[in-house]
Motif scaffolding. Structure first.
Motif, PDB file in Angstrom:
ATOM      1  N   GLY A   1       0.806  -1.201   0.000  1.00  0.00           N
ATOM      2  CA  GLY A   1       0.000   0.000   0.000  1.00  0.00           C
ATOM      3  C   GLY A   1       0.845   1.259   0.000  1.00  0.00           C
ATOM      4  N   GLY A   2       0.360   2.295  -0.651  1.00  0.00           N
ATOM      5  CA  GLY A   2       1.053   3.575  -0.708  1.00  0.00           C
ATOM      6  C   GLY A   2       1.490   3.923  -2.110  1.00  0.00           C
TER       7      GLY A   2
ATOM      8  N   VAL B   1      -5.888  -2.425  -0.505  1.00  0.00           N
ATOM      9  CA  VAL B   1      -5.117  -1.270  -0.038  1.00  0.00           C
ATOM     10  C   VAL B   1      -6.112  -0.146   0.250  1.00  0.00           C
ATOM     11  CG1 VAL B   1      -2.994  -1.839  -1.298  1.00  0.00           C
ATOM     12  CG2 VAL B   1      -4.763  -0.468  -2.419  1.00  0.00           C
ATOM     13  N   ASP B   2      -5.758   0.748   1.160  1.00  0.00           N
ATOM     14  CA  ASP B   2      -6.577   1.935   1.408  1.00  0.00           C
ATOM     15  C   ASP B   2      -6.479   2.818   0.172  1.00  0.00           C
ATOM     16  OD1 ASP B   2      -7.014   0.897   3.935  1.00  0.00           O
ATOM     17  OD2 ASP B   2      -5.492   2.145   4.909  1.00  0.00           O
ATOM     18  N   THR B   3      -7.600   3.033  -0.492  1.00  0.00           N
ATOM     19  CA  THR B   3      -7.603   3.560  -1.853  1.00  0.00           C
ATOM     20  C   THR B   3      -8.220   4.950  -1.931  1.00  0.00           C
ATOM     21  OG1 THR B   3      -7.801   1.297  -2.688  1.00  0.00           O
ATOM     22  CG2 THR B   3      -8.340   3.066  -4.217  1.00  0.00           C
ATOM     23  N   LEU B   4      -7.513   5.871  -2.599  1.00  0.00           N
ATOM     24  CA  LEU B   4      -7.975   7.245  -2.769  1.00  0.00           C
ATOM     25  C   LEU B   4      -8.846   7.346  -4.024  1.00  0.00           C
ATOM     26  CD1 LEU B   4      -7.770  10.144  -1.648  1.00  0.00           C
ATOM     27  CD2 LEU B   4      -5.803  10.484  -3.161  1.00  0.00           C
ATOM     28  N   VAL B   5     -10.027   7.910  -3.867  1.00  0.00           N
ATOM     29  CA  VAL B   5     -10.980   8.047  -4.978  1.00  0.00           C
ATOM     30  C   VAL B   5     -11.716   9.378  -4.833  1.00  0.00           C
ATOM     31  CG1 VAL B   5     -11.359   5.551  -5.187  1.00  0.00           C
ATOM     32  CG2 VAL B   5     -12.845   6.917  -3.692  1.00  0.00           C
ATOM     33  N   THR B   6     -12.542   9.682  -5.829  1.00  0.00           N
ATOM     34  CA  THR B   6     -13.549  10.725  -5.685  1.00  0.00           C
ATOM     35  C   THR B   6     -14.897  10.022  -5.563  1.00  0.00           C
ATOM     36  OG1 THR B   6     -12.274  12.299  -7.015  1.00  0.00           O
ATOM     37  CG2 THR B   6     -14.605  12.767  -6.693  1.00  0.00           C
ATOM     38  N   ASN B   7     -15.555  10.220  -4.440  1.00  0.00           N
ATOM     39  CA  ASN B   7     -16.832   9.561  -4.150  1.00  0.00           C
ATOM     40  C   ASN B   7     -17.975  10.507  -4.509  1.00  0.00           C
ATOM     41  OD1 ASN B   7     -18.729   7.709  -2.990  1.00  0.00           O
ATOM     42  ND2 ASN B   7     -18.730   8.949  -1.119  1.00  0.00           N
ATOM     43  N   HIS B   8     -18.931  10.004  -5.290  1.00  0.00           N
ATOM     44  CA  HIS B   8     -20.054  10.831  -5.730  1.00  0.00           C
ATOM     45  C   HIS B   8     -21.335  10.325  -5.086  1.00  0.00           C
ATOM     46  CE1 HIS B   8     -17.664  12.722  -9.035  1.00  0.00           C
ATOM     47  NE2 HIS B   8     -17.021  11.567  -8.945  1.00  0.00           N
ATOM     48  N   GLY B   9     -21.930  11.145  -4.197  1.00  0.00           N
ATOM     49  CA  GLY B   9     -23.188  10.793  -3.564  1.00  0.00           C
ATOM     50  C   GLY B   9     -24.368  11.386  -4.309  1.00  0.00           C
TER      51      GLY B   9
ATOM     52  N   LYS C   1      -1.140   8.008   6.397  1.00  0.00           N
ATOM     53  CA  LYS C   1      -1.191   8.726   5.127  1.00  0.00           C
ATOM     54  C   LYS C   1      -0.320   8.060   4.074  1.00  0.00           C
ATOM     55  CE  LYS C   1      -2.094  13.368   7.015  1.00  0.00           C
ATOM     56  NZ  LYS C   1      -1.601  14.774   7.058  1.00  0.00           N
ATOM     57  N   ARG C   2       0.824   7.537   4.497  1.00  0.00           N
ATOM     58  CA  ARG C   2       1.769   6.998   3.507  1.00  0.00           C
ATOM     59  C   ARG C   2       1.276   5.701   2.862  1.00  0.00           C
ATOM     60  NH1 ARG C   2       4.970   2.802   5.019  1.00  0.00           N
ATOM     61  NH2 ARG C   2       4.923   2.144   7.202  1.00  0.00           N
ATOM     62  N   LYS C   3       0.247   5.086   3.436  1.00  0.00           N
ATOM     63  CA  LYS C   3      -0.289   3.854   2.845  1.00  0.00           C
ATOM     64  C   LYS C   3      -1.504   4.097   1.964  1.00  0.00           C
ATOM     65  CE  LYS C   3       1.386   0.478   6.214  1.00  0.00           C
ATOM     66  NZ  LYS C   3       0.992  -0.611   7.151  1.00  0.00           N
ATOM     67  N   VAL C   4      -1.957   5.354   1.870  1.00  0.00           N
ATOM     68  CA  VAL C   4      -3.078   5.667   0.987  1.00  0.00           C
ATOM     69  C   VAL C   4      -2.607   5.550  -0.460  1.00  0.00           C
ATOM     70  CG1 VAL C   4      -4.712   7.444   0.274  1.00  0.00           C
ATOM     71  CG2 VAL C   4      -4.192   7.126   2.701  1.00  0.00           C
ATOM     72  N   THR C   5      -3.340   4.836  -1.284  1.00  0.00           N
ATOM     73  CA  THR C   5      -2.894   4.445  -2.615  1.00  0.00           C
ATOM     74  C   THR C   5      -3.795   5.003  -3.708  1.00  0.00           C
ATOM     75  OG1 THR C   5      -2.091   2.369  -1.657  1.00  0.00           O
ATOM     76  CG2 THR C   5      -2.292   2.463  -4.059  1.00  0.00           C
ATOM     77  N   LYS C   6      -3.173   5.495  -4.760  1.00  0.00           N
ATOM     78  CA  LYS C   6      -3.894   5.873  -5.970  1.00  0.00           C
ATOM     79  C   LYS C   6      -3.788   4.735  -6.976  1.00  0.00           C
ATOM     80  CE  LYS C   6      -3.246  10.921  -5.737  1.00  0.00           C
ATOM     81  NZ  LYS C   6      -2.748  12.127  -6.476  1.00  0.00           N
TER      82      LYS C   6
ATOM     83  N   PRO D   1       7.131  -4.707   2.506  1.00  0.00           N
ATOM     84  CA  PRO D   1       6.992  -3.407   1.849  1.00  0.00           C
ATOM     85  C   PRO D   1       8.274  -2.607   1.894  1.00  0.00           C
ATOM     86  CG  PRO D   1       5.902  -3.387   3.982  1.00  0.00           C
ATOM     87  CD  PRO D   1       6.334  -4.799   3.729  1.00  0.00           C
ATOM     88  N   SER D   2       8.494  -1.817   0.856  1.00  0.00           N
ATOM     89  CA  SER D   2       9.656  -0.947   0.816  1.00  0.00           C
ATOM     90  C   SER D   2       9.408   0.274   1.685  1.00  0.00           C
ATOM     91  CB  SER D   2       9.920  -0.514  -0.630  1.00  0.00           C
ATOM     92  OG  SER D   2       8.825   0.220  -1.108  1.00  0.00           O
ATOM     93  N   PRO D   3      10.436   1.101   1.962  1.00  0.00           N
ATOM     94  CA  PRO D   3      10.258   2.269   2.824  1.00  0.00           C
ATOM     95  C   PRO D   3       9.175   3.219   2.360  1.00  0.00           C
ATOM     96  CG  PRO D   3      12.591   1.815   2.498  1.00  0.00           C
ATOM     97  CD  PRO D   3      11.835   0.891   1.587  1.00  0.00           C
ATOM     98  N   ASP D   4       8.916   3.277   1.040  1.00  0.00           N
ATOM     99  CA  ASP D   4       7.900   4.206   0.563  1.00  0.00           C
ATOM    100  C   ASP D   4       6.502   3.595   0.593  1.00  0.00           C
ATOM    101  OD1 ASP D   4       8.362   3.832  -3.060  1.00  0.00           O
ATOM    102  OD2 ASP D   4       7.992   2.398  -1.467  1.00  0.00           O
ATOM    103  N   GLY D   5       6.399   2.370   1.130  1.00  0.00           N
ATOM    104  CA  GLY D   5       5.081   1.763   1.280  1.00  0.00           C
ATOM    105  C   GLY D   5       4.684   0.862   0.133  1.00  0.00           C
ATOM    106  N   SER D   6       5.479   0.772  -0.935  1.00  0.00           N
ATOM    107  CA  SER D   6       5.128  -0.087  -2.063  1.00  0.00           C
ATOM    108  C   SER D   6       5.776  -1.450  -1.889  1.00  0.00           C
ATOM    109  CB  SER D   6       5.584   0.553  -3.382  1.00  0.00           C
ATOM    110  OG  SER D   6       6.975   0.721  -3.370  1.00  0.00           O
TER     111      SER D   6
END
Length: 334
Positions: A49-50, A114-122, A183-188, A234-239
């Motif tokens: 993740g990240g 993974v904790d995933t970053l999105v745009t959520n539309h309600g 925060k560092r594990k939030v993934t796009k 995981p590597s230091p950057d979370g990947s």
């Protein structure tokens, strides 16, 4: 003075962004509809993740073999029964309300790992809303043929990629947190060229399996080894990193000792084929003027009924220079 203020604001970039955390089992604000049983409360997250991950990365998504927590048909039935919500939902994906059934039929149910970053539309006051959100690993989503989440299953909300200017590391967060959240594990998720098969991992991360795109578990392949990337620290950057010293030979569940990767189980019925996960299938090139959300068939570029594709557009077209996903090593073969 005005120019100075503008310069300061421009330099802040995404400093003012606020991302809403949405936990497993939470519908979140402004849901279209409430659906139960779509999320997995206990899931072993991916170690990588990240940062940014490719939508076709083996093991990025999970699922239960031969079962799907999301019910695309139920979502379509609900939208057809609620024309106002169908119109708002369709506008997010830039399609016509009448084309919702065909659009949804080309999606694949998976679980986030993974904790995933999105745009959520309600949906509120007859219109679609939007907000940046991070979805907790274990949440059920529908992904499109480019490997990006487009529906949040427990509420039916349409999803689109996060705005490019939002940085997970610099933003503020609101909403309930969960153990292990950083925060560092939030993934796009980065869209890839058209995906024909997803390599999923079961919730306990004990085995992998292939799920053909646009299917809901009935054509899942036989058990296979967990992708090697999932067995690495995981590597230091979370990947995730690939540790050559790690052997995947014990990754299969105890009740499947004889299942070899790619070997059909006679009790499994039809298998989607022996393709190596991640290997690009000839004929799956996406025309340069198509973008994620285009109404192309899963792996065929054409609707199975023979109807011409619907001209749909959405943000986040996959980069034209993306290399094919790497081959995944199988036991005893390459």
């Amino acid at each position: 003075m005005v120019l100075l203020a503008g310069a300061v604001m421009g330099g802040c970039g995404d400093a003012g962004a606020t991302i809403t955390r949405l936990t497993v089992g939470s519908a979140g604000p402004d849901p279209y509809v409430l659906m139960s049983g779509t999320d997995q409360q206990k899931i072993k997250p991916s170690p990588r993740g990240g940062g940014t991950e490719d939508g076709d990365a083996p093991g990025l998504y999970g699922g239960t073999r031969r079962a799907a927590s999301c019910d695309p048909a139920k979502l379509v039935a609900f939208l057809q029964a609620n024309p106002d919500k169908a119109a708002a939902w369709a506008s997010v994906h830039k399609i016509r309300p009448a084309d919702v059934p065909r659009f949804v039929s080309r999606l694949t149910p998976v679980l986030l790992r993974v904790d995933t970053l999105v745009t959520n539309h309600g949906f509120k006051n007859g219109k679609a809303t939007r907000m940046p959100a991070v979805l907790q690993a274990g949440m059920g989503v529908l992904v499109n043929e480019y490997g990006t989440p487009v529906v949040k299953c427990n509420c039916g909300n349409p999803l689109t990629p996060p705005d490019s200017e939002i940085s997970a590391g610099n933003a503020d967060y609101t909403g309930a947190s969960w153990p292990g959240f950083t925060k560092r594990k939030v993934t796009k998720i980065r869209p890839r060229r058209q995906v024909t098969r997803f390599v999923l991992v079961d919730p306990e991360a004990r085995m992998g399996f292939q799920r053909p795109a646009a299917t809901t578990g009935e054509l899942d392949g036989p058990p296979m080894e967990v992708p090697r990337e999932e067995l690495a620290a995981p590597s230091p950057d979370g990947s995730g990193t690939m540790d050559p010293s790690v052997s995947p030979q014990d990754s299969l569940p105890p009740d499947s000792p004889s299942d070899e990767p790619g070997t059909p189980d006679p009790s499994d019925g039809p298998s989607p084929g022996g393709d190596v996960p991640g290997q690009e299938v000839p004929g799956d090139e996406v025309p340069g003027d198509e973008v994620p959300g285009d109404d192309t068939g899963a792996g065929s570029g054409q609707d199975p009924s023979g109807e011409p594709p619907i001209e749909e557009t959405s943000a986040g077209a996959p980069p034209p220079s993306i290399e094919p996903a790497g081959m995944v090593r199988r036991r005893g073969t390459i």
